[in-house]
Design a protein around this motif. Structure first.
Motif, mmCIF file in Angstrom:
data_model
loop_
_atom_site.group_PDB
_atom_site.id
_atom_site.type_symbol
_atom_site.label_atom_id
_atom_site.label_comp_id
_atom_site.label_asym_id
_atom_site.label_seq_id
_atom_site.Cartn_x
_atom_site.Cartn_y
_atom_site.Cartn_z
ATOM 1 N N LEU A 1 22.115 16.490 -12.328
ATOM 2 C CA LEU A 1 21.718 17.588 -13.204
ATOM 3 C C LEU A 1 22.848 17.835 -14.197
ATOM 4 O O LEU A 1 23.883 18.400 -13.859
ATOM 5 N N VAL B 1 13.377 17.821 -18.137
ATOM 6 C CA VAL B 1 12.237 18.359 -17.401
ATOM 7 C C VAL B 1 12.064 19.831 -17.766
ATOM 8 O O VAL B 1 12.994 20.625 -17.608
ATOM 9 N N CYS B 2 10.898 20.182 -18.245
ATOM 10 C CA CYS B 2 10.615 21.567 -18.640
ATOM 11 C C CYS B 2 10.139 22.347 -17.429
ATOM 12 O O CYS B 2 9.104 22.020 -16.842
ATOM 13 N N LEU B 3 10.884 23.377 -17.064
ATOM 14 C CA LEU B 3 10.510 24.254 -15.958
ATOM 15 C C LEU B 3 9.999 25.583 -16.493
ATOM 16 O O LEU B 3 10.056 26.603 -15.808
ATOM 17 N N ALA C 1 21.444 22.346 -18.732
ATOM 18 C CA ALA C 1 20.381 23.346 -18.697
ATOM 19 C C ALA C 1 20.148 23.833 -20.116
ATOM 20 O O ALA C 1 21.063 24.341 -20.763
ATOM 21 N N VAL D 1 17.249 20.239 -17.620
ATOM 22 C CA VAL D 1 16.117 21.116 -17.344
ATOM 23 C C VAL D 1 16.024 22.148 -18.459
ATOM 24 O O VAL D 1 17.042 22.639 -18.945
ATOM 25 N N LEU E 1 14.499 22.685 -9.124
ATOM 26 C CA LEU E 1 15.879 22.653 -9.615
ATOM 27 C C LEU E 1 16.849 22.363 -8.471
ATOM 28 O O LEU E 1 17.744 21.509 -8.590
#
Length: 262
Positions: free
Chosen positions: A32, A112-114, A35, A6, A21
Protein backbone atom coordinates in the motif's frame (compact mmCIF):
# COMPACT_ATOMS: atom_id res chain seq x y z
CA UNK A 1 5.53 -6.62 -5.05
CA UNK A 2 2.43 -4.88 -6.39
CA UNK A 3 2.27 -1.15 -5.67
CA UNK A 4 -1.30 -0.30 -4.64
CA UNK A 5 -3.00 3.05 -4.15
CA UNK A 6 -6.43 3.57 -2.63
CA UNK A 7 -8.84 6.42 -3.33
CA UNK A 8 -11.01 7.50 -0.39
CA UNK A 9 -13.76 10.09 0.04
CA UNK A 10 -12.55 10.72 3.61
CA UNK A 11 -10.98 9.06 6.62
CA UNK A 12 -14.21 7.29 7.65
CA UNK A 13 -15.13 4.99 4.74
CA UNK A 14 -17.70 2.20 5.11
CA UNK A 15 -16.68 -0.99 6.90
CA UNK A 16 -16.29 -3.05 3.70
CA UNK A 17 -13.70 -0.54 2.44
CA UNK A 18 -11.90 -0.46 5.80
CA UNK A 19 -11.71 -4.28 5.75
CA UNK A 20 -10.27 -4.29 2.23
CA UNK A 21 -7.74 -1.61 3.18
CA UNK A 22 -6.53 -3.67 6.15
CA UNK A 23 -6.41 -6.84 4.04
CA UNK A 24 -4.20 -5.12 1.45
CA UNK A 25 -1.79 -3.93 4.14
CA UNK A 26 -1.63 -7.42 5.67
CA UNK A 27 -0.78 -9.18 2.38
CA UNK A 28 2.92 -9.87 1.79
CA UNK A 29 2.76 -9.30 -1.98
CA UNK A 30 0.74 -6.07 -1.88
CA UNK A 31 2.41 -2.78 -1.00
CA UNK A 32 0.00 0.00 0.00
CA UNK A 33 1.95 2.95 -1.37
CA UNK A 34 -0.45 5.87 -1.57
CA UNK A 35 -3.81 7.11 -0.26
CA UNK A 36 -5.62 9.51 -2.60
CA UNK A 37 -8.07 11.58 -0.55
CA UNK A 38 -10.93 13.68 -1.87
CA UNK A 39 -13.91 15.41 -0.31
CA UNK A 40 -16.45 14.27 -2.87
CA UNK A 41 -19.66 16.27 -3.10
CA UNK A 42 -22.40 14.51 -5.12
CA UNK A 43 -23.67 16.55 -8.04
CA UNK A 44 -27.26 15.36 -7.78
CA UNK A 45 -28.77 14.45 -4.43
CA UNK A 46 -31.58 11.93 -3.95
CA UNK A 47 -35.07 13.17 -3.18
CA UNK A 48 -36.09 13.89 0.40
CA UNK A 49 -38.47 10.94 0.63
CA UNK A 50 -35.96 8.52 -0.84
CA UNK A 51 -33.27 9.66 1.60
CA UNK A 52 -35.73 9.19 4.47
CA UNK A 53 -36.70 5.71 3.20
CA UNK A 54 -33.04 4.70 2.82
CA UNK A 55 -32.19 5.85 6.38
CA UNK A 56 -35.25 4.10 7.87
CA UNK A 57 -34.60 0.86 5.98
CA UNK A 58 -31.00 0.81 7.23
CA UNK A 59 -32.07 1.50 10.80
CA UNK A 60 -34.67 -1.27 10.80
CA UNK A 61 -32.79 -3.98 8.88
CA UNK A 62 -29.14 -3.34 9.75
CA UNK A 63 -27.42 -6.28 11.47
CA UNK A 64 -23.73 -6.73 12.33
CA UNK A 65 -21.42 -6.88 10.57
CA UNK A 66 -22.77 -3.83 8.76
CA UNK A 67 -20.83 -3.23 5.54
CA UNK A 68 -21.91 0.43 5.47
CA UNK A 69 -20.94 1.37 9.03
CA UNK A 70 -18.35 4.22 8.93
CA UNK A 71 -14.93 3.16 10.24
CA UNK A 72 -11.92 5.33 11.08
CA UNK A 73 -9.02 4.17 8.89
CA UNK A 74 -6.39 6.56 10.27
CA UNK A 75 -4.47 3.72 12.03
CA UNK A 76 -4.48 1.60 8.84
CA UNK A 77 -2.99 4.49 6.83
CA UNK A 78 -0.22 5.29 9.29
CA UNK A 79 3.03 5.66 7.37
CA UNK A 80 1.30 5.70 3.96
CA UNK A 81 1.93 8.69 1.68
CA UNK A 82 -1.19 10.73 0.88
CA UNK A 83 -2.32 12.91 -1.99
CA UNK A 84 -5.36 15.17 -1.83
CA UNK A 85 -7.57 15.82 -4.84
CA UNK A 86 -8.05 17.98 -6.70
CA UNK A 87 -4.30 18.39 -7.01
CA UNK A 88 -3.06 21.95 -7.33
CA UNK A 89 -2.22 22.81 -10.95
CA UNK A 90 1.44 23.32 -11.75
CA UNK A 91 2.62 26.92 -11.56
CA UNK A 92 4.01 28.61 -14.66
CA UNK A 93 7.48 28.91 -13.17
CA UNK A 94 7.73 25.27 -12.10
CA UNK A 95 10.10 22.96 -13.93
CA UNK A 96 8.10 20.21 -15.75
CA UNK A 97 10.82 17.74 -14.81
CA UNK A 98 9.89 18.23 -11.14
CA UNK A 99 6.31 17.18 -11.92
CA UNK A 100 7.58 14.09 -13.74
CA UNK A 101 9.70 13.22 -10.71
CA UNK A 102 6.65 13.49 -8.45
CA UNK A 103 4.64 11.24 -10.76
CA UNK A 104 7.43 8.62 -10.72
CA UNK A 105 7.56 8.78 -6.92
CA UNK A 106 3.88 7.77 -6.71
CA UNK A 107 3.79 5.45 -9.75
CA UNK A 108 1.27 2.70 -9.02
CA UNK A 109 0.35 -0.66 -10.45
CA UNK A 110 -3.30 -0.25 -9.44
CA UNK A 111 -5.42 2.49 -7.89
CA UNK A 112 -8.39 0.93 -6.07
CA UNK A 113 -11.35 3.23 -5.42
CA UNK A 114 -12.91 2.64 -2.01
CA UNK A 115 -15.38 5.45 -2.54
CA UNK A 116 -16.43 7.59 -5.48
CA UNK A 117 -14.15 6.89 -8.42
CA UNK A 118 -12.34 10.06 -9.58
CA UNK A 119 -12.25 10.83 -13.27
CA UNK A 120 -9.03 9.59 -14.92
CA UNK A 121 -7.97 13.15 -15.79
CA UNK A 122 -8.19 14.10 -12.08
CA UNK A 123 -5.46 11.63 -11.09
CA UNK A 124 -2.01 13.24 -11.47
CA UNK A 125 -0.09 9.95 -11.44
CA UNK A 126 0.47 6.85 -13.52
CA UNK A 127 -1.38 3.58 -12.93
CA UNK A 128 0.03 0.61 -14.81
CA UNK A 129 -3.14 -1.49 -14.67
CA UNK A 130 -5.71 1.29 -14.48
CA UNK A 131 -8.12 2.58 -11.86
CA UNK A 132 -10.29 -0.13 -10.31
CA UNK A 133 -13.73 0.56 -8.89
CA UNK A 134 -16.74 -1.43 -7.75
CA UNK A 135 -20.15 -0.96 -9.28
CA UNK A 136 -23.12 -2.52 -7.50
CA UNK A 137 -25.87 -3.00 -10.04
CA UNK A 138 -25.98 -3.87 -13.73
CA UNK A 139 -23.57 -1.34 -15.31
CA UNK A 140 -25.41 -1.49 -18.64
CA UNK A 141 -28.72 -0.44 -17.06
CA UNK A 142 -28.02 1.29 -13.74
CA UNK A 143 -24.89 3.42 -13.86
CA UNK A 144 -25.39 6.47 -11.60
CA UNK A 145 -28.32 5.33 -9.50
CA UNK A 146 -28.41 4.30 -5.80
CA UNK A 147 -26.71 0.93 -5.40
CA UNK A 148 -29.09 -1.97 -6.05
CA UNK A 149 -32.24 0.13 -5.53
CA UNK A 150 -33.88 -0.59 -8.88
CA UNK A 151 -33.13 -4.32 -8.59
CA UNK A 152 -35.12 -4.35 -5.34
CA UNK A 153 -37.81 -2.05 -6.77
CA UNK A 154 -38.46 -4.37 -9.71
CA UNK A 155 -38.10 -7.53 -7.58
CA UNK A 156 -35.22 -8.91 -9.64
CA UNK A 157 -34.10 -12.22 -8.09
CA UNK A 158 -30.37 -11.48 -8.36
CA UNK A 159 -28.27 -8.31 -8.23
CA UNK A 160 -25.05 -7.83 -10.16
CA UNK A 161 -21.74 -6.58 -8.75
CA UNK A 162 -18.91 -5.65 -11.12
CA UNK A 163 -15.26 -4.76 -10.63
CA UNK A 164 -14.19 -2.45 -13.45
CA UNK A 165 -10.95 -0.94 -14.64
CA UNK A 166 -10.78 2.45 -16.32
CA UNK A 167 -7.68 3.52 -18.20
CA UNK A 168 -7.67 6.18 -20.88
CA UNK A 169 -11.13 7.41 -21.81
CA UNK A 170 -13.70 7.36 -18.96
CA UNK A 171 -16.29 5.62 -21.12
CA UNK A 172 -13.94 2.69 -21.78
CA UNK A 173 -14.46 0.37 -18.83
CA UNK A 174 -13.03 -3.12 -18.66
CA UNK A 175 -14.83 -5.78 -16.62
CA UNK A 176 -12.39 -7.52 -14.28
CA UNK A 177 -14.87 -9.55 -12.25
CA UNK A 178 -18.61 -10.06 -12.22
CA UNK A 179 -20.70 -11.63 -9.50
CA UNK A 180 -24.34 -12.03 -8.47
CA UNK A 181 -26.03 -11.88 -5.08
CA UNK A 182 -29.61 -12.72 -4.18
CA UNK A 183 -31.87 -9.67 -3.93
CA UNK A 184 -33.73 -9.46 -0.64
CA UNK A 185 -37.42 -8.99 -1.49
CA UNK A 186 -38.17 -6.31 1.13
CA UNK A 187 -34.98 -4.54 2.27
CA UNK A 188 -32.38 -2.43 0.49
CA UNK A 189 -29.98 -2.79 3.44
CA UNK A 190 -30.24 -6.58 3.44
CA UNK A 191 -29.64 -6.57 -0.32
CA UNK A 192 -26.61 -4.30 -0.12
CA UNK A 193 -24.87 -5.76 2.93
CA UNK A 194 -23.88 -9.20 1.55
CA UNK A 195 -23.17 -7.69 -1.87
CA UNK A 196 -20.62 -5.24 -0.43
CA UNK A 197 -18.86 -7.87 1.70
CA UNK A 198 -18.71 -10.28 -1.23
CA UNK A 199 -17.43 -7.55 -3.58
CA UNK A 200 -14.65 -6.52 -1.18
CA UNK A 201 -13.38 -10.10 -1.18
CA UNK A 202 -13.26 -10.45 -4.94
CA UNK A 203 -11.29 -7.18 -5.22
CA UNK A 204 -8.69 -8.71 -2.89
CA UNK A 205 -8.77 -11.95 -4.91
CA UNK A 206 -8.05 -10.08 -8.15
CA UNK A 207 -5.15 -8.16 -6.54
CA UNK A 208 -3.62 -11.41 -5.29
CA UNK A 209 -4.02 -13.04 -8.71
CA UNK A 210 -2.32 -10.07 -10.35
CA UNK A 211 0.54 -10.06 -7.82
CA UNK A 212 1.10 -13.81 -8.33
CA UNK A 213 1.10 -13.49 -12.13
CA UNK A 214 -1.91 -15.81 -12.53
CA UNK A 215 -4.07 -13.21 -14.26
CA UNK A 216 -3.88 -9.92 -16.15
CA UNK A 217 -6.57 -7.21 -16.02
CA UNK A 218 -6.00 -6.54 -19.71
CA UNK A 219 -7.63 -9.90 -20.47
CA UNK A 220 -11.06 -8.83 -19.24
CA UNK A 221 -13.80 -7.96 -21.74
CA UNK A 222 -14.15 -4.27 -22.55
CA UNK A 223 -17.50 -2.63 -21.99
CA UNK A 224 -17.83 0.34 -24.31
CA UNK A 225 -21.62 0.37 -24.54
CA UNK A 226 -23.13 3.58 -23.20
CA UNK A 227 -25.38 3.12 -20.19
CA UNK A 228 -28.85 4.62 -20.67
CA UNK A 229 -29.33 4.63 -16.91
CA UNK A 230 -32.36 5.82 -14.99
CA UNK A 231 -32.92 8.99 -13.04
CA UNK A 232 -32.36 9.14 -9.30
CA UNK A 233 -35.48 8.04 -7.41
CA UNK A 234 -37.90 10.92 -7.08
CA UNK A 235 -40.35 11.46 -4.24
CA UNK A 236 -43.01 9.73 -6.35
CA UNK A 237 -40.66 6.77 -6.97
CA UNK A 238 -40.03 6.53 -3.22
CA UNK A 239 -43.78 6.45 -2.48
CA UNK A 240 -44.38 3.76 -5.13
CA UNK A 241 -41.43 1.77 -3.80
CA UNK A 242 -42.63 1.84 -0.19
CA UNK A 243 -46.10 0.78 -1.38
CA UNK A 244 -44.61 -2.17 -3.24
CA UNK A 245 -42.52 -3.23 -0.25
CA UNK A 246 -45.55 -2.99 2.03
CA UNK A 247 -47.46 -5.24 -0.36
CA UNK A 248 -44.66 -7.81 -0.39
CA UNK A 249 -44.48 -7.86 3.40
CA UNK A 250 -48.26 -8.29 3.65
CA UNK A 251 -48.19 -11.22 1.18
CA UNK A 252 -45.33 -12.90 3.09
CA UNK A 253 -47.23 -12.62 6.37
CA UNK A 254 -50.36 -13.99 4.77
CA UNK A 255 -48.47 -17.00 3.41
CA UNK A 256 -46.97 -17.66 6.82
CA UNK A 257 -50.41 -17.50 8.42
CA UNK A 258 -52.01 -19.84 5.89
CA UNK A 259 -49.22 -22.34 5.19
CA UNK A 260 -46.98 -24.28 7.55
CA UNK A 261 -43.42 -25.25 6.66
CA UNK A 262 -42.63 -28.98 6.68
Amino acid sequence: MLRIGVALDGMRPPAWAAWLLSAIRAHDDLDLTLAVLSDHVPGERPSTLFAAYEALDRQVFSRPPDALEPVDVSPALEGVASLRLPAAPAQADEDPRDADAGADEHALDVLVCLGTAPAPDEIPLATRHGVWSLHLGDPLRYRDEPDLFWELHFAEPASTSVLESVSGKPEERRVLYRSWTATDPVSLQRTRNPAYWKSARFVLRRLRDLAAGRWSPELGPANNRPSPGRSLPSNADAVRHVTRIAGRIARRRLRRAVFRRQ
